[in-house]
Scaffold this motif. Structure first.
Motif, PDB file in Angstrom:
ATOM      1  N   UNK A   1       0.642  -1.208   0.295  1.00  0.00           N
ATOM      2  CA  UNK A   1       0.060  -0.102  -0.210  1.00  0.00           C
ATOM      3  C   UNK A   1       0.525   1.442  -0.172  1.00  0.00           C
ATOM      4  N   UNK A   2       0.885   2.053  -1.182  1.00  0.00           N
ATOM      5  CA  UNK A   2       1.557   2.968  -1.403  1.00  0.00           C
ATOM      6  C   UNK A   2       1.240   4.341  -1.104  1.00  0.00           C
ATOM      7  N   UNK A   3       1.322   5.178  -0.510  1.00  0.00           N
ATOM      8  CA  UNK A   3       0.750   6.540  -0.374  1.00  0.00           C
ATOM      9  C   UNK A   3       1.843   7.493  -0.847  1.00  0.00           C
ATOM     10  N   UNK A   4       1.377   8.341  -1.689  1.00  0.00           N
ATOM     11  CA  UNK A   4       2.911   9.375  -2.015  1.00  0.00           C
ATOM     12  C   UNK A   4       1.665  10.717  -2.833  1.00  0.00           C
ATOM     13  N   UNK A   5       2.744  11.422  -1.804  1.00  0.00           N
ATOM     14  CA  UNK A   5       2.359  13.389  -1.758  1.00  0.00           C
ATOM     15  C   UNK A   5       3.313  13.627  -2.572  1.00  0.00           C
TER      16      UNK A   5
ATOM     17  N   UNK B   1      -2.642  10.314   8.350  1.00  0.00           N
ATOM     18  CA  UNK B   1      -4.301   9.369   7.672  1.00  0.00           C
ATOM     19  C   UNK B   1      -3.149   8.531   6.661  1.00  0.00           C
ATOM     20  N   UNK B   2      -2.274   9.269   5.818  1.00  0.00           N
ATOM     21  CA  UNK B   2      -1.698   7.876   5.153  1.00  0.00           C
ATOM     22  C   UNK B   2      -0.076   7.056   5.857  1.00  0.00           C
TER      23      UNK B   2
ATOM     24  N   UNK C   1      -1.707   5.103   8.239  1.00  0.00           N
ATOM     25  CA  UNK C   1      -2.406   4.712   9.143  1.00  0.00           C
ATOM     26  C   UNK C   1      -2.968   3.626   8.035  1.00  0.00           C
ATOM     27  N   UNK C   2      -1.937   3.837   7.127  1.00  0.00           N
ATOM     28  CA  UNK C   2      -3.209   3.070   5.277  1.00  0.00           C
ATOM     29  C   UNK C   2      -1.979   1.806   4.866  1.00  0.00           C
ATOM     30  N   UNK C   3      -0.828   2.943   4.844  1.00  0.00           N
ATOM     31  CA  UNK C   3       0.037   2.387   4.366  1.00  0.00           C
ATOM     32  C   UNK C   3       1.482   2.079   4.588  1.00  0.00           C
ATOM     33  N   UNK C   4       2.005   0.512   3.657  1.00  0.00           N
ATOM     34  CA  UNK C   4       3.269   0.347   3.865  1.00  0.00           C
ATOM     35  C   UNK C   4       4.091   1.417   3.447  1.00  0.00           C
ATOM     36  N   UNK C   5       4.568   1.953   2.648  1.00  0.00           N
ATOM     37  CA  UNK C   5       5.513   2.826   1.710  1.00  0.00           C
ATOM     38  C   UNK C   5       4.655   4.204   1.888  1.00  0.00           C
ATOM     39  N   UNK C   6       5.622   5.483   2.623  1.00  0.00           N
ATOM     40  CA  UNK C   6       4.922   6.778   1.992  1.00  0.00           C
ATOM     41  C   UNK C   6       6.152   7.646   1.324  1.00  0.00           C
ATOM     42  N   UNK C   7       5.770   7.783  -0.127  1.00  0.00           N
ATOM     43  CA  UNK C   7       6.679   8.944  -1.151  1.00  0.00           C
ATOM     44  C   UNK C   7       5.882  10.382  -1.117  1.00  0.00           C
ATOM     45  N   UNK C   8       7.430  10.952  -0.643  1.00  0.00           N
ATOM     46  CA  UNK C   8       7.010  12.192  -0.842  1.00  0.00           C
ATOM     47  C   UNK C   8       8.202  13.214  -1.563  1.00  0.00           C
ATOM     48  N   UNK C   9       7.299  13.518  -3.380  1.00  0.00           N
ATOM     49  CA  UNK C   9       8.143  13.975  -3.934  1.00  0.00           C
ATOM     50  C   UNK C   9       8.305  15.681  -3.908  1.00  0.00           C
ATOM     51  N   UNK C  10       9.344  15.577  -3.768  1.00  0.00           N
ATOM     52  CA  UNK C  10       9.788  17.523  -3.131  1.00  0.00           C
ATOM     53  C   UNK C  10       9.852  17.787  -4.830  1.00  0.00           C
ATOM     54  N   UNK C  11      10.107  19.546  -4.475  1.00  0.00           N
ATOM     55  CA  UNK C  11       9.827  20.935  -5.200  1.00  0.00           C
ATOM     56  C   UNK C  11      10.974  21.205  -5.508  1.00  0.00           C
ATOM     57  N   UNK C  12      11.374  21.699  -6.971  1.00  0.00           N
ATOM     58  CA  UNK C  12      12.626  22.080  -7.272  1.00  0.00           C
ATOM     59  C   UNK C  12      13.610  21.576  -6.648  1.00  0.00           C
ATOM     60  N   UNK C  13      14.311  22.908  -5.649  1.00  0.00           N
ATOM     61  CA  UNK C  13      15.503  21.951  -5.215  1.00  0.00           C
ATOM     62  C   UNK C  13      15.241  21.757  -3.928  1.00  0.00           C
ATOM     63  N   UNK C  14      16.118  20.759  -3.752  1.00  0.00           N
ATOM     64  CA  UNK C  14      16.288  20.820  -1.895  1.00  0.00           C
ATOM     65  C   UNK C  14      15.980  21.995  -1.167  1.00  0.00           C
TER      66      UNK C  14
END
Length: 441
Positions: A35-39, A78-79, A81-94
């Protein structure tokens, strides 16, 4: 509070391949049954469309300005509680922007995976990675991805230049055929790419091949992630359903596609019945109490919108009945007297808002925005290549929290409210509810 694995995927700059790497990781783990959640960090509509297809789940924004610290905390909780993996894609440079991806990582203890375009680099790759790792003491850079390498030997050279504390998680070869097409606002929309699923699978295959010795490459990069508790509860508070019984129509297709999932959630939580319709598919405006025309690409579909047998007439009748209509950016352009596209072709539009807009080749406005509606202040952002001429006097101008020059106007024309700003509805639910109820001051 639940916990799971989490990573923020960032880079030294835009264009390094954050979206494709994030999508590859999401797709690879989704295919394995996780279960993957991406932000997505920061205001963006196009990357989340790709990431949603990759992960099989809607992609929400994690933005410290628009959603606030507590809003981001609630989304992460919330993520988790529901997911096995959370990925957050950044914006521009770090470290770019205020707030930056690094600010988000620091606020929630998110370990960072850096994607570096290595196609024109050798030993300097290691120096750049080390600089990212040590620039701020309050974030943890846990690994590096070398993107667009020229050969396996190139990848080995890059790995040798990294310190033991910074593993090379994957080295991915340059594959021009797997690049996504772009247009003036960014990536082409997911709904317009018939081969997208095959492409996502190819990205996932490449990720799996590059990390076959480490079973996906993420194990050991971070401990179990748990969103830190704050003074405000991470559990969303009940929302008074002040739009109960109200039918809100939402235009939704490739001409009107810039929609935050959180905005739809907000309207539903306020009690509204949402009636999504597609003008491009020939749908008539549903019988409704209020209407939202979000941003998108009306300039690419101007002839189809004009040829619709009833769309402009329905909009006119809606406004004549004094029903609320919120038009954002592209939705606003659709209502003007004319719109001139990038090829300098002028298209007559609905003629319900006096004025004309013209697409230009250079960016016209970009920035976070805070805009005072009569009912209260909403937050959002602006990003467009068109310019607008209208005789209407703005009722307000937005503020840019970073002091940038973009300060968009808010127009009120009868029951029509229009602006270039893309609003984030959860930033002020009471103001949104008051407008769509038709109880504006």
């Amino acid at each position: 509070m639940s916990s799971c694995q989490a990573l923020l995927v960032s880079a030294p700059s835009s264009g390094a391949g954050k979206t494709s790497i994030t999508a590859a990781i999401a797709r690879w783990h989704h295919r394995r049954g996780l279960r993957v959640r991406v932000f997505k960090t920061g205001p963006d509509y196009l990357d989340p469309m790709i990431l949603a297809r990759a992960s099989g789940h809607p992609v929400y924004q994690l933005d410290l300005f628009m959603a606030g610290l507590d809003g981001c905390r609630a989304l992460l909780a919330q993520a988790a509680a529901e997911a096995d993996l959370i990925l957050v894609e950044g914006v521009m440079g770090l470290f770019d922007g205020k707030p930056s991806s690094a600010d988000l990582a620091a606020a929630f203890g998110l370990p960072v995976l850096a994607v570096i375009d290595a196609q024109a680099m050798a030993q300097t790759f290691g120096a750049l990675a080390l600089g990212l790792q040590t620039y701020r003491a309050d974030i943890k850079l846990c690994g590096v991805v070398a993107n667009r390498i020229g050969s396996e030997a190139h990848g080995r050279m890059l790995a040798e230049g990294l310190p033991p504390s910074l593993p090379l998680v994957a080295a991915l070869a340059r594959q021009t055929k797997l690049a996504l097409p772009e247009r003036h606002l960014g990536l082409v929309q997911a709904m317009e790419l018939p081969a997208l699923d095959a492409q996502l699978d190819a990205w996932a295959d490449a990720w799996g091949a590059a990390t076959q010795d480490t079973h996906g490459g993420l194990e050991g990069l971070s401990a179990a992630f748990k969103p830190p508790a704050g003074e405000a509860s991470a559990v969303a508070q009940p929302i008074e359903p002040t739009l109960q019984g109200r039918r809100v129509a939402v235009a939704q297709d490739s001409a009107f596609s810039f929609i935050y999932p959180a905005n739809l959630d907000a309207l539903r939580e306020l009690g509204a019945e949402l009636l999504c319709f597609s003008p491009l598919a020939g749908h008539a405006l549903p019988a409704c109490d209020a209407l939202w025309l979000p941003g998108g690409y009306p300039e690419l579909h101007a002839e189809a919108l004009r040829a619709h047998p009833s769309f402009f007439k329905d909009l006119r009748a809606h406004l004549a009945a004094n029903k609320p209509l919120l038009a954002e950016c592209g939705g606003m352009l659709c209502l003007l007297e004319s719109l001139t596209d990038a090829e300098q072709r002028q298209h007559p539009m609905a003629g319900l808002m006096p004025g004309h807009a013209r697409l230009q080749t250079r960016l016209a406005a970009l920035g976070l925005q805070s805009l005072a509606w009569p009912e209260g202040t909403l937050r959002g952002h602006s990003f467009h290549y068109s310019t607008l001429e209208t005789p209407l006097t703005p009722t307000a101008h937005a503020d840019n929290p970073n002091g940038g020059k973009t300060a968009e106007a808010l127009y009120q024309h009868g029951s029509l409210r229009a602006s270039y700003v893309h609003h984030y509805f959860p930033s002020n639910l009471q103001a949104v509810a008051a407008f769509f109820r038709g109880t504006a001051p």
